[in-house]
Design a protein around this motif. Structure first.
Motif, short mmCIF file in Angstrom:
data_model
loop_
_atom_site.label_atom_id
_atom_site.label_comp_id
_atom_site.label_asym_id
_atom_site.label_seq_id
_atom_site.Cartn_x
_atom_site.Cartn_y
_atom_site.Cartn_z
N GLY A 60 0.80 -1.22 0.00
CA GLY A 60 0.00 0.00 0.00
C GLY A 60 0.83 1.26 0.00
O GLY A 60 2.06 1.23 -0.16
N LYS A 61 0.19 2.39 0.23
CA LYS A 61 0.83 3.70 0.17
C LYS A 61 1.49 4.08 1.50
O LYS A 61 1.18 3.52 2.54
N PHE A 62 2.41 5.02 1.41
CA PHE A 62 2.96 5.67 2.59
C PHE A 62 2.15 6.95 2.78
O PHE A 62 2.19 7.86 1.95
N ILE A 63 1.39 7.02 3.86
CA ILE A 63 0.53 8.16 4.13
C ILE A 63 1.07 8.90 5.35
O ILE A 63 1.21 8.33 6.43
N ALA A 64 1.39 10.18 5.17
CA ALA A 64 1.94 10.98 6.27
C ALA A 64 0.95 12.07 6.67
O ALA A 64 0.31 12.69 5.82
N ILE A 65 0.85 12.30 7.97
CA ILE A 65 -0.01 13.36 8.47
C ILE A 65 0.67 14.00 9.67
O ILE A 65 1.21 13.32 10.54
N ASN A 66 0.66 15.34 9.72
CA ASN A 66 1.23 16.07 10.84
C ASN A 66 0.11 16.36 11.83
O ASN A 66 -0.81 17.14 11.53
N CYS A 67 0.18 15.73 12.99
CA CYS A 67 -0.90 15.86 13.97
C CYS A 67 -1.06 17.28 14.50
O CYS A 67 -2.12 17.64 15.02
N GLY A 68 -0.01 18.08 14.39
CA GLY A 68 -0.09 19.45 14.88
C GLY A 68 -0.56 20.43 13.84
O GLY A 68 -0.73 21.61 14.13
N ALA A 69 -0.81 19.95 12.62
CA ALA A 69 -1.15 20.86 11.52
C ALA A 69 -2.63 20.82 11.13
O ALA A 69 -3.04 21.50 10.20
N ILE A 70 -3.42 20.01 11.83
CA ILE A 70 -4.85 19.92 11.49
C ILE A 70 -5.67 20.41 12.68
O ILE A 70 -5.35 20.13 13.84
N PRO A 71 -6.74 21.18 12.40
CA PRO A 71 -7.60 21.68 13.49
C PRO A 71 -8.19 20.52 14.29
O PRO A 71 -8.53 19.48 13.74
N GLU A 72 -8.31 20.71 15.60
CA GLU A 72 -8.83 19.63 16.46
C GLU A 72 -10.22 19.21 16.03
O GLU A 72 -10.58 18.03 16.10
N SER A 73 -11.03 20.16 15.54
CA SER A 73 -12.41 19.84 15.15
C SER A 73 -12.47 18.93 13.93
O SER A 73 -13.47 18.24 13.72
N LEU A 74 -11.40 18.91 13.13
CA LEU A 74 -11.39 18.09 11.92
C LEU A 74 -10.48 16.86 12.05
O LEU A 74 -10.44 16.03 11.15
N ALA A 75 -9.76 16.78 13.16
CA ALA A 75 -8.75 15.73 13.31
C ALA A 75 -9.35 14.33 13.26
O ALA A 75 -8.78 13.42 12.65
N GLU A 76 -10.50 14.13 13.89
CA GLU A 76 -11.10 12.79 13.92
C GLU A 76 -11.48 12.33 12.52
O GLU A 76 -11.19 11.20 12.11
N ALA A 77 -12.13 13.20 11.76
CA ALA A 77 -12.51 12.85 10.40
C ALA A 77 -11.28 12.64 9.52
O ALA A 77 -11.26 11.77 8.64
N GLU A 78 -10.25 13.44 9.75
CA GLU A 78 -9.02 13.32 8.97
C GLU A 78 -8.38 11.95 9.18
O GLU A 78 -7.89 11.33 8.23
N LEU A 79 -8.38 11.49 10.41
CA LEU A 79 -7.74 10.21 10.72
C LEU A 79 -8.64 9.01 10.43
O LEU A 79 -8.22 8.03 9.82
N PHE A 80 -9.89 9.09 10.89
CA PHE A 80 -10.77 7.92 10.87
C PHE A 80 -11.81 7.94 9.75
O PHE A 80 -12.49 6.94 9.52
N GLY A 81 -11.92 9.08 9.07
CA GLY A 81 -12.92 9.17 8.01
C GLY A 81 -14.27 9.63 8.54
O GLY A 81 -14.48 9.71 9.76
N ALA A 82 -15.18 9.93 7.64
CA ALA A 82 -16.51 10.41 8.05
C ALA A 82 -17.52 10.14 6.95
O ALA A 82 -17.18 10.09 5.77
N LEU A 83 -18.78 9.95 7.39
CA LEU A 83 -19.86 9.77 6.42
C LEU A 83 -20.41 11.13 6.01
O LEU A 83 -20.27 12.12 6.72
N LYS A 84 -21.05 11.15 4.88
CA LYS A 84 -21.69 12.36 4.38
C LYS A 84 -22.71 12.85 5.41
O LYS A 84 -23.51 12.08 5.93
N GLY A 85 -22.65 14.15 5.74
CA GLY A 85 -23.59 14.73 6.69
C GLY A 85 -23.21 14.53 8.14
O GLY A 85 -23.96 14.94 9.04
N ALA A 86 -22.06 13.90 8.41
CA ALA A 86 -21.67 13.63 9.80
C ALA A 86 -21.35 14.91 10.56
O ALA A 86 -21.46 14.96 11.79
#
Length: 443
Positions: A191-217
């Protein structure tokens, strides 16, 4: 067993040599001409060639030249009935490992073959070492021959083919992401190498950024969103600056590491992505866990295999090699001629303490290439750190214990009681700093 090829056009002489070397140490193949010898070389492994000089249309020197060009590791001894100094010099200059003048004694022949075999073994070992160094020096762009870097390379290769979680510690700019990429590149993960900087994403969006989200969540979620963990399925997820991950998400990350499952925001469907997790930080997670800023159970789950990227000031011997690497890289990138660096400038680069580590060195070299000005390599260098070490001791001497205690207290006061920052301020390891605090009963 030595794979020995005898090249002699005189049948009687060839049989004598075969008889001499006929023992448990040699696997012998013979030929009567250079042409026949070349065919043998192309069809089977040979360690040593013992060849006559005069072989009809072609000579032993012709064979030697062919061997050195196409099979450089093979040991080569050459013999001639015309034992002149000129022949000996010509043979050695062409790359022969030994030279015998006819007639020769049995022991001299065996010693000559043994000498050529040892030369063969040495060339093979050097070749393997060079290949290892090339692999090491090109390990996902990580450059370095310092002892501390050798340890890094060894650990990277040892754990790369496992799924173990790796925690990479090190100051900013030391190459933590390069180490994470090396782990992925050396692994067998498809698979791919996926990098994310935990300090560069707003806390309100961090969960969706990491774990994904459904439409309208959540507001603005106009479609399903794939999280970074899911995107790294069968690959590697690199979480940089893990110490900045909100506490609310640390428990969910721990659940994924322990159970291998995630729930996208707004979903009750369990997903099981196969992602290897590698994290990095420049912060002291032990101190953070003691302060309640980082989950202790998550720290131990992440710290399965610790890896420390050394700061550049602790591997100064790598600076010239890094400069050469970056000079070549940026000269090619900007289609510029590759410049040389004055020795006085190089000395200043070697003496600098490099607070920004390899990243700072890379930036300085890039500016140097772009502007074609050597001063860009040293402009703005902070020499105050060196001045800090220029103490003037009183002629009456000092009370070392009292002086050390005062330094510790001042460092804590200047850093608002933050032990991690105070230790860094004093250029002490965190454990060494704590030891001195305990020694002087400083809370």
């Amino acid at each position: 067993m030595i794979n020995l090829l005898i090249v002699e056009d005189d049948e009687q002489q060839r049989e004598i040599i075969e008889t001499i070397v006929d023992n448990d140490l040699h696997y012998v193949t013979s030929s009567a001409s250079v042409e026949e010898a070349i065919l043998i070389l192309k069809s089977q492994p040979i360690d040593v060639i013992f060849s006559d000089w005069k072989l009809g249309a072609l000579s032993g020197i012709d064979l030697l030249n062919f061997v050195r060009k196409n099979y450089p590791q093979i040991g080569f001894s050459i013999a001639t009935a015309y034992g002149t100094i000129a022949h000996a010099v010509e043979a050695m200059e062409a790359g022969a490992d030994d030279y015998l003048a006819k007639p020769f004694q049995r022991q001299a022949l065996l010693l000559s073959i043994d000498k050529s075999y040892k030369a063969n073994q040495l060339r093979n070992e050097n070749s393997q070492l060079n290949e290892a160094l090339v692999e090491q020096n090109n390990l996902a762009g990580i450059i370095g021959n310092a002892t501390s870097m050798t340890k890094v390379f060894e650990r990277l290769k040892r754990v790369s083919h496992t799924n173990a979680t790796v925690l990479i510690n090190g100051e900013s700019g030391t190459g933590k992401e390069l180490a994470a990429r090396a782990l992925h590149d050396l692994s067998n993960r498809q698979g791919k190498f996926i990098a994310i900087n935990c300090g560069a994403i707003p806390e309100s969006l961090a969960e969706a950024e990491l774990f994904g989200a459904l439409k309208g969540a959540y507001t603005g979620a106009d479609s399903d969103k794939e999280g970074k963990i899911q995107a790294a399925h069968q690959g590697t997820l690199f979480l940089d600056e893990i110490g900045e991950l909100p506490l609310s998400l640390q428990a969910k990350l721990l659940r994924f590491l322990q159970e291998g499952t995630i729930f996208p925001v707004g979903s009750h469907q369990e997903l099981k992505p196969d992602a290897r997790v590698v994290v990095a930080t420049h912060r002291d997670l032990v101190d953070m866990s003691q302060q309640g800023e980082f989950r202790e159970d998550l720290y131990y789950r992440l710290n399965v295999v610790p890896l420390v990227m050394p700061p550049l000031r602790e591997r100064r011997e790598d600076i010239p090699k890094l400069i050469s690497h970056f000079t070549q890289k940026f000269a090619a990138q900007y289609s510029s001629p590759q410049p040389t660096i004055d020795k006085s400038i190089l000395k200043q680069l070697l003496d600098f303490h490099w607070p920004g580590n390899v990243r700072e060195l890379s930036n300085r070299v890039e500016r140097f290439i772009l502007l074609d000005d050597e001063q860009e390599l040293i402009n703005g260098m902070d020499t105050s750190r060196s001045a800090q070490h220029q103490f003037t001791l009183p002629s009456t001497g000092i009370n070392w214990e009292a002086f050390e205690k005062q330094c510790l207290q001042d460092a804590l006061r200047q850093n608002n009681g933050n032990k991690t920052k105070a230790a860094k301020f004093l250029e002490l390891g965190y454990k060494a700093f704590l030891y001195r605090l305990e020694k002087h009963a400083i809370a």
